[in-house]
Design a protein around this motif. Structure first.
Motif, mmCIF file in Angstrom:
data_model
loop_
_atom_site.group_PDB
_atom_site.id
_atom_site.type_symbol
_atom_site.label_atom_id
_atom_site.label_comp_id
_atom_site.label_asym_id
_atom_site.label_seq_id
_atom_site.Cartn_x
_atom_site.Cartn_y
_atom_site.Cartn_z
ATOM 1 N N LEU A 9 0.866 -1.182 0.000
ATOM 2 C CA LEU A 9 0.000 0.000 0.000
ATOM 3 C C LEU A 9 0.902 1.230 0.000
ATOM 4 O O LEU A 9 1.411 1.647 1.038
ATOM 5 C CB LEU A 9 -0.924 -0.022 1.211
ATOM 6 N N ALA A 10 1.115 1.816 -1.166
ATOM 7 C CA ALA A 10 2.070 2.917 -1.318
ATOM 8 C C ALA A 10 1.589 4.188 -0.635
ATOM 9 O O ALA A 10 2.359 4.892 0.021
ATOM 10 C CB ALA A 10 2.333 3.173 -2.797
ATOM 11 N N GLN A 11 0.302 4.497 -0.783
ATOM 12 C CA GLN A 11 -0.279 5.669 -0.121
ATOM 13 C C GLN A 11 -1.789 5.514 -0.043
ATOM 14 O O GLN A 11 -2.392 4.811 -0.851
ATOM 15 C CB GLN A 11 0.109 6.967 -0.823
ATOM 16 N N TYR A 12 -2.359 6.194 0.937
ATOM 17 C CA TYR A 12 -3.802 6.090 1.126
ATOM 18 C C TYR A 12 -4.324 7.346 1.792
ATOM 19 O O TYR A 12 -3.569 8.137 2.387
ATOM 20 C CB TYR A 12 -4.157 4.865 1.967
ATOM 21 N N VAL A 13 -5.630 7.537 1.705
ATOM 22 C CA VAL A 13 -6.289 8.687 2.320
ATOM 23 C C VAL A 13 -7.705 8.286 2.684
ATOM 24 O O VAL A 13 -8.286 7.381 2.074
ATOM 25 C CB VAL A 13 -6.278 9.897 1.351
ATOM 26 N N MET A 14 -8.257 8.949 3.686
ATOM 27 C CA MET A 14 -9.647 8.735 4.082
ATOM 28 C C MET A 14 -10.401 10.050 3.959
ATOM 29 O O MET A 14 -9.931 11.098 4.400
ATOM 30 C CB MET A 14 -9.739 8.238 5.532
ATOM 31 N N HIS A 15 -11.574 9.991 3.335
ATOM 32 C CA HIS A 15 -12.496 11.124 3.272
ATOM 33 C C HIS A 15 -13.799 10.710 3.950
ATOM 34 O O HIS A 15 -14.010 9.526 4.240
ATOM 35 C CB HIS A 15 -12.772 11.532 1.819
ATOM 36 N N TYR A 16 -14.680 11.687 4.187
ATOM 37 C CA TYR A 16 -15.987 11.369 4.768
ATOM 38 C C TYR A 16 -17.070 11.990 3.898
ATOM 39 O O TYR A 16 -17.080 13.205 3.658
ATOM 40 C CB TYR A 16 -16.099 11.899 6.193
ATOM 41 N N VAL A 17 -17.972 11.118 3.414
ATOM 42 C CA VAL A 17 -19.029 11.551 2.498
ATOM 43 C C VAL A 17 -20.361 11.491 3.226
ATOM 44 O O VAL A 17 -20.782 10.426 3.689
ATOM 45 C CB VAL A 17 -19.072 10.651 1.245
ATOM 46 N N SER A 18 -21.021 12.632 3.354
ATOM 47 C CA SER A 18 -22.334 12.707 4.005
ATOM 48 C C SER A 18 -23.119 13.805 3.298
ATOM 49 O O SER A 18 -22.883 14.086 2.123
ATOM 50 C CB SER A 18 -22.165 13.004 5.496
ATOM 51 N N ASP A 19 -24.068 14.448 4.020
ATOM 52 C CA ASP A 19 -24.754 15.598 3.426
ATOM 53 C C ASP A 19 -23.727 16.663 3.066
ATOM 54 O O ASP A 19 -23.848 17.358 2.065
ATOM 55 C CB ASP A 19 -25.792 16.168 4.400
#
Length: 334
Positions: A9-19
């Motif tokens: 896993l070279a790179q990763y990111v987390m986002h949050y999708v809601s209203d």
């Protein structure tokens, strides 16, 4: 086939999708071993690698948003964070429906994946909309401490897409997993805009699946009849190059009446196609050619000739014990 046992896993990111939309501001480099293993499970667990998809657009593939963002990442890895934000924003724009839950969006770039014996890079996009309660048990100075943690089960089914970079001159290979059938519309069609890459594989699998459903649901067939028809169906698909429903009916259901023919034609006519061997292999896994009895007894039958099945298996009723029985004839044990 895609192999990820040695992937990184070279790179990763987390986002949050809601209203609203909460975007991650940092792309993290390769994590420590345990966390990397968890992310790998999250991305690839129970991913269907037999059914391949591809990006499309009605007028120009360049108008397919996810394809454009993913292609930019493959061509220029430093653009990963920026393009992952574009992916999250696009998902947010197609998720404006009360039945679509809020949740985390994981985007990870996996290197050292193996595709057909060649090392490739793959991008995984995972939408996680459910969390679970886990118990965190620790022994601190001989005192047991238990805390409840709200976390993500990495083996639970989520909406997932994995895109494999096949190079400049080839469309990426795409593999899909949806949490439930209702998610296909928003995840596959609206967000990703995918179509089946091998139409004959897809139609062969669907034709075999629908034929099986018809056979198993037909009340006029005995269990041994059903076994014979299932076996003859598989035999037909293995022996023919094209699936043509009228020819299939004449070959497998010699005594089918007009009503039965109409049902089959209306059901499977759309799936007429050149027969795919890999489509047969996939569908055959669900062809349980067994007579299942109580007391955990199963009789497996691989005979395609229905007349022969009826000669080998006799169904009866014992009036003394008030129980049904099967009598099986054979020449020798093998």
């Amino acid at each position: 086939m895609l192999e990820v046992s040695e992937s990184k896993l070279a790179q990763y990111v987390m986002h949050y999708v809601s209203d609203g939309l909460v975007l991650g501001h940092e792309a993290f480099p390769q994590p420590e071993v345990m966390l990397e293993a968890a992310f790998t499970q999250l991305a690839f667990h129970k991913l269907d690698l037999e059914q391949q998809y591809e990006f499309f657009h009605e007028t120009d593939i360049g108008f397919n948003e996810v394809y454009t963002y993913v292609k930019s990442i493959f061509d220029n890895h430093p653009s990963f964070l920026e393009q992952s934000k574009n992916i999250a924003q696009h998902l947010h724009s197609v998720s404006q429906h009360p039945n679509i839950k809020s949740g985390e969006l994981f985007v990870g770039l996996f290197e050292n994946c193996v595709w057909n014996n060649e090392v490739k890079t793959a991008l995984a996009i995972v939408k996680i909309d459910e969390k679970e309660m886990f118990l965190d048990v620790k022994n601190e100075q001989n005192e047991m401490i238990v805390n409840g943690i709200d976390g993500i089960n990495v083996k639970k089914i989520n909406n997932v897409v994995v895109i494999v970079d096949l190079g400049q001159d080839e469309m990426p290979a795409v593999f899909l997993k949806t949490k439930k059938k209702e998610d296909v519309v928003y995840w596959q069609e609206r967000f990703l805009k995918l179509k089946v890459a091998d139409e004959s594989f897809h139609k062969t699998n669907l034709a075999l699946t629908e034929c099986k459903k018809y056979i198993l649901k037909e009340d006029s067939y005995t269990n041994t009849d059903k076994l014979g028809f299932l076996n003859k169906t598989l035999e037909y698909f293995r022996n023919e190059e094209q699936f043509q429903v009228e020819d299939y009916i004449e070959t497998v259901f010699e005594a089918a009446d007009e009503v039965q023919k109409d049902i089959l034609i209306n059901t499977v006519k759309p799936y007429e196609t050149k027969i795919s061997e890999s489509g047969i292999v996939k569908a055959e896994k669900s062809y349980k050619r067994k007579i299942k009895l109580d007391a955990n007894i199963e009789i497996q039958v691989n005979v395609s000739d229905i007349t022969q099945i009826n000669e080998l298996i006799e169904v009866g009723y014992d009036e003394v014990t008030n129980r049904k029985f099967y009598k099986i004839y054979f020449d020798e044990e093998t």
